[in-house]
Write an enzyme that holds these catalytic residues in place. Structure first.
Site, PDB file in Angstrom:
ATOM      1  N   SER A  45       0.822  -1.201   0.000  1.00 21.05           N
ATOM      2  CA  SER A  45       0.000   0.000   0.000  1.00 21.05           C
ATOM      3  C   SER A  45       0.866   1.265   0.000  1.00 21.05           C
ATOM      4  CB  SER A  45      -0.966  -0.025   1.198  1.00 21.05           C
ATOM      5  OG  SER A  45      -1.926   1.011   1.095  1.00 21.05           O
TER       6      SER A  45
ATOM      7  N   ASP B  76      -7.892  -2.794  -7.643  1.00 20.86           N
ATOM      8  CA  ASP B  76      -7.420  -2.513  -6.293  1.00 20.86           C
ATOM      9  C   ASP B  76      -8.514  -1.808  -5.481  1.00 20.86           C
ATOM     10  OD1 ASP B  76      -4.605  -2.043  -4.639  1.00 20.86           O
ATOM     11  OD2 ASP B  76      -6.085  -0.468  -4.301  1.00 20.86           O
TER      12      ASP B  76
ATOM     13  N   HIS C  14      -6.410  -5.643  -1.869  1.00 23.86           N
ATOM     14  CA  HIS C  14      -5.399  -4.600  -1.692  1.00 23.86           C
ATOM     15  C   HIS C  14      -4.340  -5.159  -0.763  1.00 23.86           C
ATOM     16  CE1 HIS C  14      -3.571  -0.661  -1.474  1.00 23.86           C
ATOM     17  NE2 HIS C  14      -3.700  -0.626  -0.163  1.00 23.86           N
TER      18      HIS C  14
END
Length: 400
Positions: free
Chosen positions: A186, A283, A346
């Site tokens: 991330s 995502d 994600h």
């Protein structure tokens, strides 16, 4: 009975002493055999010399689990993720949470997925030195500024935190690394784009160094209301935290708006180090915050679709497929490896379920762990691109 109580008390004392003196590498939870690793704070002398502090002024930190055997001189560093703060109010709030202060973080972390020490769960990196770099600056380890209005003080020192942690790790064996992999998830995955080439400068010239970004390929695209929500957010972030000075100079020279080099799609082609992108084509963070943020969906028409792809109507599916096409187009630059699946997820390298398990996501019958391992060790070219949603039945749709 008294003797038995005394014996039990003695055993408890011994156990406590063992746990207190045991290195993090030998700590496991008793119940489910998870690997728990303790936090290491960067010494105050190192942090102060570099000006490396978390948002609230606390010391930077990381978790280190030592390698062994053939992996004793190999190193895997992973940036922790956790979003960003791009204005003073949000950064002040963040400074009072685990996202901005190591004093408020949990002191033990579970190492799983790519950080696991189990050969059957992490076959290519299980015996490496593995490091989790804690995230406490709110700018993907890239800022170098300070805010002080006489009432509040905030340290925007992500770049210095990165340098301080490397400085602390070098004498612990990183300076003699034979193989190294810089990774992150991330906001940590975005940090990999920002620091990949810089990482090499700390390591021996003979070391094999590569980089892996997981869920960090954030796109500069318009949202469903045709606004550039992520672009505006990132520009404020870059300005607030003094990030531009730390962006790739070749990228900033090439664009009229150098702040855009915070986006991986612009920075990627200037990265010289071998690079692997692991990302979902849908995502969920970008879906919820970049493509269909609440500010662009005032009537909530995307609410059901956002949390259940099966509830998306035909027009919404078309928008999602357009987002996938934009991502694939942006990835058509110099890339050594990729694994872009069609899961609504994600970050997929930290969880054992998605990294390497019997029911892990697959492309062409290859798991993420196998694809990354093949790429790192040059066993075969690995550029796996999934078919469009909803074709992949192996997906773990991890929608928060």
């Amino acid at each position: 009975m008294a003797a038995k109580k005394k014996l039990n008390s003695g055993v408890e004392i011994v156990v406590v002493l063992v746990l207190m003196t045991c290195a993090p590498s030998c700590i496991h939870s008793a119940g489910d055999n998870r690997l728990l690793v303790n936090m290491t704070l960067v010494p105050n002398s190192t942090a102060s010399a570099l000006g490396a502090f978390c948002l609230d002024g606390s010391l930077p930190a990381y978790h280190l689990h030592r390698g062994f055997g053939a992996g004793a001189r190999n190193w895997l560093l992973q940036f922790e993720g956790g979003g960003w703060c791009n204005d003073i109010p949000s950064c002040l709030d963040r400074a009072k949470s685990r996202r901005g202060s190591t004093s408020l973080m949990t002191k033990w972390l579970v190492f799983s997925g790519i950080l696991s020490n189990n050969a059957s769960l992490n076959p290519d990196f299980y015996n490496w030195n593995r490091v989790k770099i804690r995230y406490c600056d709110g700018a993907s380890f890239a800022g170098n500024a300070k805010f002080d209005d006489g009432k509040s003080l905030l340290y925007f020192r992500g770049q210095k935190i990165w340098q301080a942690i490397l400085t602390d790790l070098l004498p612990k064996g990183l300076a003699n690394a034979e193989k190294a992999l810089l990774s992150g998830c991330s906001a940590g995955g975005l940090a990999v784009f920002l620091h990949c080439d810089n990482f090499i400068n700390f390591l021996p010239r003979t070391a094999s160094v590569k980089c892996l970004s997981d869920g960090g390929f954030f796109l500069d695209v318009s949202d469903i209301a045709l606004n550039h929500t992520m672009r505006s957010f990132y520009k404020n972030l870059v300005q607030l935290q003094g990030i531009e000075q730390n962006l790739n100079p070749n990228c900033t020279k090439s664009l009229n708006d150098p702040e855009l080099c915070f986006f991986p799609q612009y920075a990627l082609k200037y990265i010289e180090t071998p690079f692997f992108v692991l990302n979902s084509a849908y995502d969920v963070f970008q879906f919820h915050h970049g493509l269909a943020p609440p500010s662009a969906d005032l009537h909530g028409q995307w609410n059901r679709c956002s949390f259940n792809p099966a509830a998306c109507n035909a027009n919404q599916i078309d928008v999602l497929q357009g987002f996938r096409n934009d991502m694939l187009a942006a990835l058509q630059s110099r890339l050594d490896g990729m694994f872009v699946n069609s899961c609504f997820a994600h970050c997929q390298s930290e969880s054992q379920d998605t990294w390497f398990a019997d029911d892990s996501p697959r492309i062409h019958d290859k798991t993420i762990a196998e694809a990354v391992g093949d790429w790192y060790y040059n066993r075969r070219v690995t550029k796996e691109i999934d078919c469009p949603y909803p074709c992949d039945s192996s997906c773990h749709n991890l929608i928060p």
